[in-house]
Enzyme design. Structure first.
Site, PDB file in Angstrom:
ATOM      1  N   LYS A  71      16.669  32.652 -10.212  1.00 29.69           N
ATOM      2  CA  LYS A  71      15.965  32.808  -8.922  1.00 29.69           C
ATOM      3  C   LYS A  71      16.702  32.031  -7.834  1.00 29.69           C
ATOM      4  O   LYS A  71      17.151  30.900  -8.079  1.00 29.69           O
ATOM      5  CB  LYS A  71      14.527  32.310  -9.073  1.00 29.69           C
ATOM      6  CG  LYS A  71      13.654  32.494  -7.835  1.00 29.69           C
ATOM      7  CD  LYS A  71      12.234  32.020  -8.121  1.00 29.69           C
ATOM      8  CE  LYS A  71      11.322  32.146  -6.916  1.00 29.69           C
ATOM      9  NZ  LYS A  71       9.944  31.684  -7.192  1.00 29.69           N
ATOM     10  N   SER A 115       3.848  31.864  -9.628  1.00 25.14           N
ATOM     11  CA  SER A 115       5.001  32.705  -9.292  1.00 25.14           C
ATOM     12  C   SER A 115       5.908  33.071 -10.455  1.00 25.14           C
ATOM     13  O   SER A 115       6.851  33.845 -10.266  1.00 25.14           O
ATOM     14  CB  SER A 115       5.835  32.027  -8.191  1.00 25.14           C
ATOM     15  OG  SER A 115       5.111  31.993  -6.991  1.00 25.14           O
ATOM     16  N   SER A 171       6.364  34.738  -6.482  1.00 25.76           N
ATOM     17  CA  SER A 171       7.566  34.916  -5.700  1.00 25.76           C
ATOM     18  C   SER A 171       8.811  35.129  -6.560  1.00 25.76           C
ATOM     19  O   SER A 171       9.874  35.382  -6.028  1.00 25.76           O
ATOM     20  CB  SER A 171       7.790  33.663  -4.832  1.00 25.76           C
ATOM     21  OG  SER A 171       7.968  32.521  -5.667  1.00 25.76           O
TER      22      SER A 171
END
Length: 480
Positions: free
Chosen positions: A79, A178, A154
């Site tokens: 990420k 997330s 996210s």
């Protein structure tokens, strides 16, 4: 052999047995990324030359007959809130566009030292603020199970990359759900470790008392494997805990008979979509048939979790994001005449709407005259939520809940309604506030074929029990 469908465990075995080679494996993933990712949008940055160089090094070890590291040649995605030396790190924000990190995130460094190969950085909501991955500063991510729907946020890019077989596994970050929420929406496994189990050094901070790093994988066994290598005390992060790290892969093989599972009534009330409720209740019954005892429990302060989370998270975000001012990192607005104008215009043009909303809210709750009314009160409620869990874990070994109230929603469906979007995390935020570990495992599909996830929460630093329960459930469901 379909190279893109490999798991961490099967990749590790195939490379150790020399039935596949790291370089062709990495090339196969980049070929699929080139074909499939334009319609998904999972990746922001690829690091092909770096990945092929590391694959060539592992290949040379294998050719010489040298011992291979434990994750040798396993392709992973990271990420874009975690930094890697020499690679762009944007946190999904235009204000950091072009920023090249001078150092490595500890979790990424540990995976690479174990032999894993980073394919690239995955798309995310800007500074990890969002529940749909529509708040990226670049482009939204599409759910590979249904391209008209969100992948969750996210860590939506990481979950989508794993679900679409354009990465074997990924790292995500979890501040209010997330990792687990996008894992549920995309039909993969997402693990939130205990706060302090995994170092946050090199994670671009959103809310420092809530941020976690954890794996997103195709199987529970893969999550156990990755956690073993990223967990443990890190001198560079004073919040990382000096607690022994078990061999999670060995732990998941232990029986679950006799374990007590708490089912909190507050998680099965209004707002839970009927198909999701049915799938989660079926999962609980599967665990009961595996020998677990089901115990009704109550977590009485659950209704206060969402407002508490958004007071604390935004307060910490407003402080953490003050450093992005056009002076030290990334974007600086051109053509300004004064220092004050440079600050204002750089932040206005660099941040997206959701980040600005949270900075304003966080600044307000920390301001003189409102600190006691909002921030201090939220911290007191956080203590009550923690006591709820401490009381529950006096009676049970783990807690089972839905991961999300609904399956993945349509792109654009909630983008103009922030409150509705915030409620997508209603079953996940409490674990971050309390600091306990949690895991989301696929437990079924809606009539439209959308994945549904079941969440298991555990005691601090007892990831082994969560992984054991999730692994047994995964096996029982596959055998049914």
């Amino acid at each position: 052999m379909d190279l893109n469908a490999l798991t961490v465990a099967s990749t590790r075995t195939a490379i150790a047995e020399r039935s596949i080679s790291p370089v062709p494996l990495v090339e196969a993933f980049y070929k699929k990324i080139e074909t499939d990712d334009p319609k998904i949008g999972a990746y922001l940055t690829l690091c092909k030359d770096r990945a092929l160089a590391k694959a060539t090094h592992i290949q040379s070890l294998a050719d010489r007959g040298d011992a291979l590291p434990p994750l040798a040649g396993v392709p992973i995605a990271i990420k874009d809130v975690m930094v890697i030396q020499g690679i762009q790190a944007t946190a999904g924000s235009k204000i950091l566009k072009g920023f090249i990190s001078p150092y490595d995130c500890t979790a990424v460094k540990r995976l690479e030292e174990a032999g894993a190969i980073v394919l690239g950085k995955t798309n995310c909501d800007e500074f990890a603020m969002g529940s749909s991955n529509e708040n990226s500063g670049y482009f939204p991510v599409h759910n590979p199970r249904d391209l008209s729907r969100v992948p969750g946020g996210s860590s939506g890019g990481s979950a989508a990359a794993v679900a679409a077989n354009i990465s074997v596994a990924a790292l995500g970050s979890d501040t209010g759900g997330s990792i687990r929420q996008p894992a549920a929406f995309c039909g993969v496994v997402g693990l939130l470790p205990t706060y302090g189990r995994v170092s946050r050094y090199g994670l671009i901070a959103f809310a420092s008392s809530l941020d976690h790093i954890g794996p997103i994988t195709k199987t529970v066994k893969d999550a156990a494997i990755l956690l073993r290598y990223i967990a443990g005390r890190d001198p560079a992060d004073s919040t990382s805990a000096d607690v022994p790290v078990p061999d999670y892969e060995e732990e998941i093989g232990k029986p679950v008979k006799g374990l007590k599972l708490g089912v909190p009534k507050e998680y099965f009330g209004e707002g839970l979509e009927p198909e999701t409720r049915a799938a989660v209740e079926a999962a609980i019954q599967t665990m009961a048939r595996a020998g677990c005892e089901i115990v009704p429990i109550s977590l009485p302060h659950t209704e206060y979790a969402i407002p508490t989370y958004y007071v604390i998270a935004t307060a910490e975000a407003s402080s953490n994001l003050a450093r992005f001012d056009g002076v030290r990192y990334g974007y600086r607005s051109p053509g300004v005449r004064t220092l004050s104008e440079m600050y204002r215009r750089s932040r206005d043009q660099g941040f997206g709407a959701e980040v600005k909303r949270r900075i304003l809210l966080g600044t307000y709750v920390l301001s003189a005259g409102y600190y006691d009314a909002y921030y201090l009160k939220a911290q007191r409620v956080r203590t009550l939520l923690t006591r709820d869990f401490e009381d529950a874990f006096q009676k049970v070994d783990a807690i089972v809940t839905p991961t999300t109230p609904t399956p993945a929603f349509k792109l654009g469906e909630k983008v103009d309604d922030p409150v509705s979007m915030y409620l997508a995390d209603i079953y996940t935020v409490t674990a971050d506030l309390v600091g306990v570990p949690g895991i989301s495992v696929p437990c079924g599909n809606s009539r439209q074929g959308l994945p549904i996830g079941v969440q298991i929460l555990g005691r601090h630093f007892d990831e082994a029990t969560l992984l054991r329960l999730a692994h047994v459930y995964e096996h029982e469901r596959a055998s049914a």
